[in-house]
Design an enzyme around this catalytic site. Sequence first.
Site, PDB file in Angstrom:
ATOM      1  N   TYR A 171     -14.542   0.655   9.798  1.00 32.52           N
ATOM      2  CA  TYR A 171     -13.138   1.047   9.935  1.00 32.52           C
ATOM      3  C   TYR A 171     -12.844   1.565  11.338  1.00 32.52           C
ATOM      4  O   TYR A 171     -11.932   1.082  12.012  1.00 32.52           O
ATOM      5  CB  TYR A 171     -12.799   2.111   8.892  1.00 32.52           C
ATOM      6  N   ASP A 188      -4.504 -13.098   1.947  1.00 31.85           N
ATOM      7  CA  ASP A 188      -5.461 -12.303   2.710  1.00 31.85           C
ATOM      8  C   ASP A 188      -5.438 -12.765   4.158  1.00 31.85           C
ATOM      9  O   ASP A 188      -5.751 -13.927   4.445  1.00 31.85           O
ATOM     10  CB  ASP A 188      -6.861 -12.484   2.115  1.00 31.85           C
ATOM     11  N   ASP A 203       0.287  -9.118   1.352  1.00 31.78           N
ATOM     12  CA  ASP A 203      -0.743  -8.187   0.903  1.00 31.78           C
ATOM     13  C   ASP A 203      -1.728  -8.913  -0.005  1.00 31.78           C
ATOM     14  O   ASP A 203      -1.322  -9.747  -0.815  1.00 31.78           O
ATOM     15  CB  ASP A 203      -0.099  -7.018   0.124  1.00 31.78           C
ATOM     16  N   GLY A 242       0.807  -1.212   0.000  1.00 28.69           N
ATOM     17  CA  GLY A 242       0.000   0.000   0.000  1.00 28.69           C
ATOM     18  C   GLY A 242       0.838   1.259   0.000  1.00 28.69           C
ATOM     19  O   GLY A 242       2.070   1.229  -0.073  1.00 28.69           O
ATOM     20  N   THR A 291     -10.794  -7.729   8.601  1.00 34.76           N
ATOM     21  CA  THR A 291      -9.355  -7.476   8.443  1.00 34.76           C
ATOM     22  C   THR A 291      -8.774  -6.930   9.735  1.00 34.76           C
ATOM     23  O   THR A 291      -7.700  -7.355  10.189  1.00 34.76           O
ATOM     24  CB  THR A 291      -9.098  -6.489   7.291  1.00 34.76           C
ATOM     25  N   LEU A 344      -0.114  -3.193   8.768  1.00 31.05           N
ATOM     26  CA  LEU A 344      -0.729  -2.066   8.076  1.00 31.05           C
ATOM     27  C   LEU A 344      -1.826  -2.555   7.127  1.00 31.05           C
ATOM     28  O   LEU A 344      -2.218  -1.844   6.198  1.00 31.05           O
ATOM     29  CB  LEU A 344       0.319  -1.277   7.275  1.00 31.05           C
ATOM     30  N   THR A 354      -2.198  11.237   6.273  1.00 31.26           N
ATOM     31  CA  THR A 354      -0.868  11.147   5.665  1.00 31.26           C
ATOM     32  C   THR A 354      -1.005  11.276   4.160  1.00 31.26           C
ATOM     33  O   THR A 354      -1.984  10.818   3.571  1.00 31.26           O
ATOM     34  CB  THR A 354      -0.214   9.804   6.041  1.00 31.26           C
TER      35      THR A 354
END
Length: 333
Positions: free
Chosen positions: A151, A62, A37, A16, A98, A79, A181
């Site tokens: 999230y 995953d 990833d 990412g 996740t 991350l 960021t």
Amino acid sequence: MTRENSLRILVAGGAGFIGSHLVDALLATGARVTVLDNMLTGREANLAHLRREPRFDLVEADIVASLPKLDRFDRIFNLACPASPPHYQADPVHTMLTSVAGTHRLLERARDDGARFLQASTSEVYGDPDVHPQRETYWGNVNPTGPRACYDEGKRAAEALVFDFERMHGLQVRVARIFNTYGPRMRADDGRVVSNVICQALAGDDITVYGDGCQTRSFCYASDLVDGLMRLMACEDVHGPVNLGNPNELSIGDLVERVVRLTGTPSRVVRRPLPVDDPRRRKPDIGRATALLGWAPTVDLQAGLEATTAWFAREVSPGARATGIAEVHALVS
């Protein structure tokens, strides 16, 4: 960092935007780095320059489903999670899993390996904050049933898991609450305000501002954030979460004005309704990071925007002809 050239490091989500910059920085220390990833929002292009690096491996998997068989690690950075609203809301159940099931798997791996573990959390754990600036002691104001909950609450649950593993298993854990960021390798379609405004300006399209533009954010350049993550992982005595972000607060309207001046775009500003639960103000208190890590951002917003705009013009919109774009090669990693 101690023994850095001999460390074996796993970076989940390393393809990412932030993860790929972290991988570059870790490899520069001499460490061996494996990236895990699922390529849902990560991109192989972010790591293409490492294809012939013998100390680098890329594994597509995953963490929600299972972890592949891998060698033992000394350090694990997690991350792995979409970080922009359009991406994490596209499959909210997977986003939540996740953060919860995926983080649990990685924590179990860290426990079994005896590895130090760093969780990339987020300023979103503070929700639409009633306390300003946000300190780590603030518990937040989060809507647990809204469209951002997958999230926000997922990351809050991940933090709880991390500290439970610290208490139950003596695991060495670090939690970074990352504030907004920006920088090269952002996705043009990620829906974040910096990438949206820059790409719309370069294309000469209408620049979308949600709400009245008075809501604020504090933007941290990618290299500063990565420096903070590495310092936090290396710190030998830290307990509890640590804010990592730039405390220089500005309005979205001010950001748009800066990008318009930078690009010389003829774009006009159009307004759209503010998304549900969108935070009104966002500014980190980084006193804890400064005291524990000796860390503070060093990249000026103007220089960071110039480098980011130059990257988008070159990589995403090669046909764009915007005036006033300054190439800041020292900042583009």
